[in-house]
Design a protein around this motif. Sequence first.
Motif, PDB file in Angstrom:
ATOM      1  N   TYR A  14       0.838  -1.203   0.000  1.00 12.22           N
ATOM      2  CA  TYR A  14       0.000   0.000   0.000  1.00 12.22           C
ATOM      3  C   TYR A  14       0.876   1.258   0.000  1.00 12.22           C
ATOM      4  O   TYR A  14       0.664   2.175  -0.793  1.00 12.22           O
ATOM      5  N   SER A  15       1.864   1.297   0.869  1.00  8.52           N
ATOM      6  CA  SER A  15       2.767   2.451   0.938  1.00  8.52           C
ATOM      7  C   SER A  15       3.523   2.636  -0.370  1.00  8.52           C
ATOM      8  O   SER A  15       3.688   3.759  -0.856  1.00  8.52           O
ATOM      9  N   THR A  16       3.962   1.544  -0.963  1.00  5.50           N
ATOM     10  CA  THR A  16       4.678   1.605  -2.233  1.00  5.50           C
ATOM     11  C   THR A  16       3.777   2.160  -3.332  1.00  5.50           C
ATOM     12  O   THR A  16       4.181   3.021  -4.117  1.00  5.50           O
ATOM     13  N   ASP A  17       2.538   1.668  -3.401  1.00  8.15           N
ATOM     14  CA  ASP A  17       1.597   2.152  -4.421  1.00  8.15           C
ATOM     15  C   ASP A  17       1.349   3.652  -4.278  1.00  8.15           C
ATOM     16  O   ASP A  17       1.289   4.371  -5.269  1.00  8.15           O
ATOM     17  N   LEU A  18       1.202   4.121  -3.051  1.00 13.85           N
ATOM     18  CA  LEU A  18       0.932   5.543  -2.830  1.00 13.85           C
ATOM     19  C   LEU A  18       2.104   6.429  -3.240  1.00 13.85           C
ATOM     20  O   LEU A  18       1.912   7.561  -3.667  1.00 13.85           O
ATOM     21  N   LEU A  28      -0.178   9.024  -6.998  1.00 12.87           N
ATOM     22  CA  LEU A  28      -1.524   8.451  -7.015  1.00 12.87           C
ATOM     23  C   LEU A  28      -2.575   9.419  -6.487  1.00 12.87           C
ATOM     24  O   LEU A  28      -3.646   9.567  -7.067  1.00 12.87           O
ATOM     25  N   THR A  29      -2.290  10.088  -5.392  1.00 16.95           N
ATOM     26  CA  THR A  29      -3.265  11.020  -4.807  1.00 16.95           C
ATOM     27  C   THR A  29      -3.625  12.119  -5.799  1.00 16.95           C
ATOM     28  O   THR A  29      -4.795  12.455  -5.966  1.00 16.95           O
ATOM     29  N   THR A  30      -2.641  12.658  -6.480  1.00 16.80           N
ATOM     30  CA  THR A  30      -2.895  13.708  -7.463  1.00 16.80           C
ATOM     31  C   THR A  30      -3.733  13.171  -8.619  1.00 16.80           C
ATOM     32  O   THR A  30      -4.673  13.830  -9.073  1.00 16.80           O
ATOM     33  N   TYR A  35      -9.169  13.105 -11.267  1.00 16.70           N
ATOM     34  CA  TYR A  35     -10.278  12.318 -11.795  1.00 16.70           C
ATOM     35  C   TYR A  35     -11.604  12.663 -11.100  1.00 16.70           C
ATOM     36  O   TYR A  35     -12.655  12.308 -11.575  1.00 16.70           O
ATOM     37  N   THR A  36     -11.541  13.356  -9.992  1.00 15.10           N
ATOM     38  CA  THR A  36     -12.710  13.618  -9.160  1.00 15.10           C
ATOM     39  C   THR A  36     -13.147  15.080  -9.280  1.00 15.10           C
ATOM     40  O   THR A  36     -12.506  15.961  -8.694  1.00 15.10           O
ATOM     41  N   PRO A  37     -14.217  15.371 -10.022  1.00 22.13           N
ATOM     42  CA  PRO A  37     -14.653  16.765 -10.177  1.00 22.13           C
ATOM     43  C   PRO A  37     -14.948  17.458  -8.850  1.00 22.13           C
ATOM     44  O   PRO A  37     -14.696  18.652  -8.708  1.00 22.13           O
ATOM     45  N   ASP A  47      -7.211  21.952  -0.814  1.00 24.27           N
ATOM     46  CA  ASP A  47      -6.257  22.245  -1.879  1.00 24.27           C
ATOM     47  C   ASP A  47      -6.916  22.314  -3.249  1.00 24.27           C
ATOM     48  O   ASP A  47      -6.370  22.910  -4.174  1.00 24.27           O
ATOM     49  N   GLY A  48      -8.072  21.681  -3.406  1.00 27.03           N
ATOM     50  CA  GLY A  48      -8.702  21.592  -4.717  1.00 27.03           C
ATOM     51  C   GLY A  48      -9.596  22.758  -5.075  1.00 27.03           C
ATOM     52  O   GLY A  48      -9.596  23.226  -6.219  1.00 27.03           O
TER      53      GLY A  48
END
Length: 123
Positions: A14-18, A28-30, A35-37, A47-48
Motif C-alpha cells: 500500500y505504501s509503495t503504491d501511494l 496516485l493522490t494527485t 479524476y474527481t470533479p 487544496d482543490g
Amino acid sequence: MANLLKGTEYEEAYSTDLSTLDALGTDLTTRINMYTPLYYLSDYYEDGENASTVASYWRIRSGISQGDTALSTEINLALALKNYGIESVDFATVWGQQHVKAEVTGDSESNFISWINDCLANK
C-alpha cells in the motif's frame, strides 16, 4: 486505509503504491484528485477548491438503468456545480437508458452539438 493495513501483509504494498509516480511524475493522490470533479468544486478539499477554472456550462445526462456507477454520482456533481455558483447546469435523468448516450429523444451526438451551439449563442 493506511491505519487499517498497519501490521498486515499489505502495509508495504500500500505504501509503495501511494508513493509510486507515473511516467509524468504524478503521484496516485494527485491522479485520483484529477479524476474527481468534486475535488475542484467542494471546500471539503482545501487544496482543490479554486485550484482550476471550472467550466461555465455543463450538460449531464444520466441513465436510470446504468450499472457502472450510482445515480447519486451525477446528482452530486450537478448539486456541487450549483453550490459552486455555476448557473448553467443542464441535468437530466433518462428512464430506461444506461450511462452512455442517455437521451430522452434524438441522438446524443446531435443533442450535444445543439446544446453547445445554444450555449455559444447565449454567451
